[in-house]
Write an enzyme that holds these catalytic residues in place. Structure first.
Site, PDB file in Angstrom:
ATOM      1  N   TRP A  60     -59.052  -5.530  99.175  1.00 45.69           N
ATOM      2  CA  TRP A  60     -58.997  -4.457 100.184  1.00 45.69           C
ATOM      3  C   TRP A  60     -59.619  -4.855 101.531  1.00 45.69           C
ATOM      4  CZ3 TRP A  60     -62.539  -1.657  96.320  1.00 45.69           C
ATOM      5  CH2 TRP A  60     -61.917  -1.569  95.069  1.00 45.69           C
ATOM      6  N   ASP A  67     -57.252  -7.119  91.211  1.00 42.48           N
ATOM      7  CA  ASP A  67     -57.842  -6.010  91.963  1.00 42.48           C
ATOM      8  C   ASP A  67     -59.361  -6.147  92.038  1.00 42.48           C
ATOM      9  OD1 ASP A  67     -57.687  -3.625  93.433  1.00 42.48           O
ATOM     10  OD2 ASP A  67     -56.292  -2.719  92.022  1.00 42.48           O
ATOM     11  N   ASP A  90     -55.697   0.964  99.972  1.00 44.46           N
ATOM     12  CA  ASP A  90     -54.353   1.333  99.546  1.00 44.46           C
ATOM     13  C   ASP A  90     -53.622   2.061 100.672  1.00 44.46           C
ATOM     14  OD1 ASP A  90     -55.135   0.292  97.158  1.00 44.46           O
ATOM     15  OD2 ASP A  90     -54.852   2.131  95.994  1.00 44.46           O
TER      16      ASP A  90
END
Length: 685
Positions: free
Chosen positions: A216, A176, A237
């Site tokens: 992302w 992440d 997300d």
């Protein structure tokens, strides 16, 4: 098929190749009448499985993971292909021992993480785990279900952590970006270091570790992540823990995940784990959700609670024909090939074999509509083709040139179409005008005779020049090659001046056995396109020929480049971003998708199929920034393309303007009162 550079080629031939490449320009090549007939080599499919975050957030332990694994098996989802069980954030609270090794709470994880990996493997499943690129992970910045956990990232421990994950028995790692973002790390160099650590861990343990890059979409990973990781997130997300699922969430992440030139040969755009089955979506919306992920060839990671999933959702997720579209061994992404009316879109995906396509007709409007897919839109010849509906599992029949079906409001129809491929052009590696440099003889373990002539060579390049396209747009390039090694080899492909991409070439069985893999390329109209293959680190495969076929016919939405008269540069979305609010700029024209604009009947100028040229915040004053934004039909997204070369906002009447009369790369685009300056004049071609 003939190979222009063969195993153990004579040194005289090799010298001739090098000399030819050094003596200056050669005559322009022409397509040669040979076919790329090698067997299509299957590439690794996008991962399928289940991930813990959407349903459980950080409230996970061994009991939760075992229960979901058991349910995957008992429900038939594992047999359908959903084999990864990915343990997301919350498994670790940032603790390490004196040697820096990760430690966990053994009350929650009896036997440690190796024990849960063993349990998953005993069920015939694969084990996935999670960390962050930064020093402090998402559990520190966004605690959800547990207290903030400092130190829960892998920065400073990349090699150590990846080796520990592999030794524990994990097959997948998601990395992440919470800490990376907070610390201002550079995504590309950071994930390159993580990728190197994954490679070293795999070499040490012999256990392949699939890397999921989860930053992302920051700094457009589709431009640099192929070859570093198997998959990369293209957006934020899809849902935040505790939210109710909506179709708008699905569509937003789908739209941001379409980057077809990056997805190929086992590398995948990742629009995030699925929300199918979660509260808020209807059965029809669940089908559309899976259909969208399948047509785009996305990783299929279930986010719902498998243990409580209803029978209808299970049947949707287990649909073998839909899964086959997603897992197609050619590994390409579907793209929008037609939009006859606003919000009524047709997506096509090139499948393995010949003349096979998957088609999704998506009706984003609130009114049911008859929608048509034309064979020309799919790059198929206008002859009879057969149609099958995948959700009803019925054959619709055979049709000449097109097929029309009613699509309910806010729903979709998913089909396969089997017809005849349209014409293509083939370019041979050694045809006149194509150039090869850097070819040398080198030792080759496992090669017949102990050496071979590389198709590209260590540090060399192979250029297919004068590749022709009737119109600007996407095309499928099928590459004939041989790779007699037991491991996949890679080469770097660059089309014109666009960002390069790493292409993987799996083994073909021998150096004299041909195979093919395919990529999608963005071409400009005419014969000035160049496909350049290079390899800077190790021996590349032996490349023989490239077949180029337009992805769609004339019926597809026409794209144009918007070129400044004063600067000669093109209207460009910086770094191929898909983020709402990114300001437009001038940049050297290169034919890339972030410079490909479509005029709609409602006076919009769209890019990527779903983003509109937008006067920010409905501004009507001098200096209003011009950005991209989700198309919404508002007046600040309507433009008049005028005969004098100006482009004016329908809302304000102000002109599209290169600020401060700038002509350099990076010059920002704004609105300004119309004048006579050529910084407000544009050509569309």
């Amino acid at each position: 098929m003939r190979f222009a550079v063969r195993l153990l080629a004579p040194l005289a031939l090799l010298a001739g190749l090098v000399t030819a490449a050094a003596t200056g320009p050669a005559p322009e090549p022409v397509p040669v009448p040979v076919a790329v007939t090698g067997t299509q080599v299957p590439v690794p499919p996008p991962p399928m499985g289940w991930a813990s975050w959407n349903t459980f957030a950080a409230k996970i332990n061994a009991s939760v993971i075992r229960a979901q694994a058991d349910a995957l098996v008992s429900s038939g989802l594992a047999a359908a292909g959903y084999t990864y069980v990915n343990i997301d954030e919350g498994w670790w609270q940032g603790t390490r021992d004196a040697a820096g090794n990760i430690t966990v709470d053994t009350a929650e994880w009896p036997g440690g993480m190796a024990a849960i990996a063993d349990y998953l493997h005993s069920k015939g499943l694969k084990a996935g785990i999670y960390t962050d690129a930064g020093r402090d992970g998402c559990g520190y910045y966004y605690p959800t279900g547990r207290p903030a956990a400092p130190g829960s990232g892998s920065e400073g421990h990349y090699a150590q952590d990846m080796l520990q994950f592999s030794r524990w028995g994990f097959d997948f790692v998601k990395v992440d970006w919470c800490g990376g973002s907070a610390e201002g790390l550079d995504p590309q160099s950071t994930y390159r270091a993580i990728s190197a650590a994954v490679t070293a861990a795999t070499a040490s343990t012999g256990r392949p570790l699939t890397l999921s890059i989860c930053n992302w979409g920051v700094q457009s990973p589709w431009n640099w992540a192929p070859g570093l990781g198997t998959m990369w997130r293209t957006s934020g997300d899809i849902i935040y823990y505790g939210q109710t699922a909506t179709q708008a969430m699905v569509l937003a992440n789908f739209d941001q995940g379409v980057h077809p030139t990056a997805q190929h040969t086992g590398y995948y755009n990742d629009p995030d784990m699925m929300i199918a089955g979660m509260p808020g979506l209807t059965a029809a919306q669940n089908r559309t959700h899976l259909g969208l992920w399948a047509i785009s060839g996305a990783p299929l990671l279930i986010g719902d609670d498998v243990a409580t999933m209803d029978a209808t959702t299970l049947a949707t997720l287990r649909n073998a024909e839909v899964i086959a579209v997603d897992q197609d061994p050619r590994g390409l992404q579907g793209v929008k090939v037609a939009q006859d009316a606003q919000g009524r879109q047709v997506y096509g995906k090139v499948l393995s074999g010949s003349g096979r396509r998957a088609v999704l007709l998506l009706n984003r409007t609130s009114t049911a509509a008859a929608m048509t897919v034309r064979w020309a839109d799919l790059g198929l010849a206008a002859t009879t083709a057969t149609v099958r509906n995948l959700w009803s599992a019925t054959n619709a029949g055979s049709f000449a040139s097109s097929y029309t079906v009613n699509v309910p409001a806010n729903e979709s129809v998913l089909l396969t179409v089997t017809g005849t491929e349209a014409a293509a052009s083939t370019y041979e590696a050694e045809a006149a005008g194509n150039t090869r440099t850097g070819a040398t003889v080198a030792a080759c373990a496992g090669c017949s005779g102990g050496s071979k002539v590389g198709g590209i060579g260590n540090g060399g390049t192979l250029r297919f020049n004068a590749v022709t396209a009737a119109a600007a747009g996407l095309a499928v390039a099928t590459i004939a090659y041989a790779n007699g090694d037991t491991a996949t080899r890679t080469a770097t492909l660059q089309v014109n001046g666009q960002p390069s991409t790493v292409v993987a070439f799996p083994p073909t069985g021998s150096w004299t056995t041909p195979g093919t893999v395919s990529v999608i390329v963005q071409l400009t109209a005419g014969s000035a396109n160049t496909l350049t293959f290079g390899n800077a680190a190790a021996w590349a495969p032996d490349l023989d020929a490239v077949e180029v076929r337009a992805l769609s016919g004339a019926a597809a939405p026409a794209t144009v480049r918007i070129q400044g008269v004063q600067s000669g540069r093109c209207l460009d979305v910086n770094n191929s971003s898909t983020t709402n609010g990114v300001q437009l700029q001038l940049w050297d024209c290169n034919g890339q998708s972030n410079q490909a604009w479509t005029q709609t009947s409602s006076r919009q100028l769209t890019v990527y199929g779903s983003k509109c040229l937008d006067a920010y915040n409905s501004g009507t004053t001098n200096g209003t920034t011009v950005v991209i934004w989700d198309c919404n039909g508002q007046a600040n997204q309507q433009w008049n393309v005028n005969a004098d070369g100006t482009i004016t906002s329908a809302l304000s009447g102000l002109c599209l303007d290169a600020s401060n009369r700038g002509t350099a790369n990076g010059t920002k685009i704004i609105l300004w009162a119309c004048g006579s300056g050529t910084n407000q004049r544009w050509t569309l071609s």
